[in-house]
Design a protein around this motif. Sequence first.
Motif, PDB file in Angstrom:
ATOM      1  N   ASN A 139      19.927 -41.198-103.344  1.00 27.73           N
ATOM      2  CA  ASN A 139      21.341 -41.627-103.033  1.00 27.73           C
ATOM      3  C   ASN A 139      21.964 -42.853-103.867  1.00 27.73           C
ATOM      4  N   LEU A 140      21.114 -43.639-104.270  1.00 25.25           N
ATOM      5  CA  LEU A 140      21.615 -44.745-105.218  1.00 25.25           C
ATOM      6  C   LEU A 140      22.385 -44.072-106.289  1.00 25.25           C
ATOM      7  N   GLY A 141      21.574 -43.151-106.718  1.00 23.04           N
ATOM      8  CA  GLY A 141      22.449 -42.435-108.026  1.00 23.04           C
ATOM      9  C   GLY A 141      23.587 -41.882-107.604  1.00 23.04           C
ATOM     10  N   ALA A 143      25.522 -42.723-105.078  1.00 26.76           N
ATOM     11  CA  ALA A 143      26.526 -43.760-104.976  1.00 26.76           C
ATOM     12  C   ALA A 143      27.056 -44.261-106.133  1.00 26.76           C
ATOM     13  N   ALA A 144      26.229 -44.473-107.329  1.00 27.92           N
ATOM     14  CA  ALA A 144      26.637 -44.912-108.748  1.00 27.92           C
ATOM     15  C   ALA A 144      27.687 -44.206-109.014  1.00 27.92           C
ATOM     16  N   LEU A 145      27.375 -42.540-109.164  1.00 34.99           N
ATOM     17  CA  LEU A 145      28.262 -41.605-109.657  1.00 34.99           C
ATOM     18  C   LEU A 145      29.957 -41.871-108.905  1.00 34.99           C
ATOM     19  N   MET A 147      31.014 -44.438-107.189  1.00 33.51           N
ATOM     20  CA  MET A 147      31.402 -45.881-106.746  1.00 33.51           C
ATOM     21  C   MET A 147      32.889 -46.083-107.402  1.00 33.51           C
ATOM     22  N   ARG A 148      33.250 -45.515-108.587  1.00 39.86           N
ATOM     23  CA  ARG A 148      34.596 -45.348-109.031  1.00 39.86           C
ATOM     24  C   ARG A 148      35.693 -44.684-108.331  1.00 39.86           C
ATOM     25  N   ARG A 150      35.795 -44.401-104.836  1.00 46.96           N
ATOM     26  CA  ARG A 150      35.676 -44.582-103.289  1.00 46.96           C
ATOM     27  C   ARG A 150      36.913 -44.957-102.746  1.00 46.96           C
ATOM     28  N   TRP A 160      32.686 -40.599-100.186  1.00 43.62           N
ATOM     29  CA  TRP A 160      32.320 -42.180-100.449  1.00 43.62           C
ATOM     30  C   TRP A 160      31.433 -42.871 -99.133  1.00 43.62           C
ATOM     31  N   THR A 163      28.177 -41.109 -98.421  1.00 45.24           N
ATOM     32  CA  THR A 163      27.063 -41.303 -99.308  1.00 45.24           C
ATOM     33  C   THR A 163      26.526 -42.844 -99.196  1.00 45.24           C
ATOM     34  N   ARG A 164      27.686 -43.659 -98.992  1.00 45.78           N
ATOM     35  CA  ARG A 164      27.356 -45.059 -98.795  1.00 45.78           C
ATOM     36  C   ARG A 164      26.201 -45.155 -97.581  1.00 45.78           C
TER      37      ARG A 164
END
Length: 238
Positions: A139-141, A143-145, A147-148, A150, A160, A163-164
């Motif tokens: 899920n960190l992966g 969320a990183a995808l 992030m921009r 959100r 978003w 996922t968060r």
Amino acid sequence: MSSCSSASAQAPAASSGCGCGHPVVFDGATRGYKRILAAVIAINVVGFAVVAVGSLWAGSASLAANTLDFAADAATYALSLWAIGRSAEVRAGAALFKSATLGVMAAGVLGLALWRAIAGVMPEGGAISGLGLFGAAINLGAAALLMRYRDGDANVRSVWLCTRNDLIQCLAVAATGVAVSLTHSRWPDLVVGVVLAVVFTRSAWQITNQARRELSQAKASPTSRDYVTHSHRPQGQV
């Protein structure tokens, strides 16, 4: 797509727009966002398969919540992908469906936690922690995808938020496993199950409120229903 939306394709999300008097909202209709959303769907399918097996083995309420979340996310993100580029009403309707799904999940997790409290089932702490960390990593992966991306309409925003929530949930599940192992008690698992139900309910409320606002705006001003921009510049919301 209105001429106003194409004229402001480079405007930041939630900015004032191009003089049409309506806010500019990112609707997700870019190739980049669609590719990332497809990748996030695949991530959640993998997460569901792994955690579902572990949940059955460990007998954990928090892991069961995690399993339901992965499954629901994969399905609702696919709905989000389908809704991209459609009318404001369709996109808001998809967000409302996701909100309802989160509400059902919250009720299910709370019911499972209460049942385990009555039945006195002891979960496996080590399995809970291991699978919680696995879920947190994937899920960190995701969320990183995302992030921009959100910021945006209710459909984009709900992806978003879900996922968060997943990342927070998996970290809580990992901590729960440690607490269960240290205390030799089922109560940490049950408490976290209840907390996660509250988190799901809060996110469902946020998504519902935004979707209802967008539906009201679309109905009040039919000419602005598709007033969107493909901009994906972040605005700092979390």
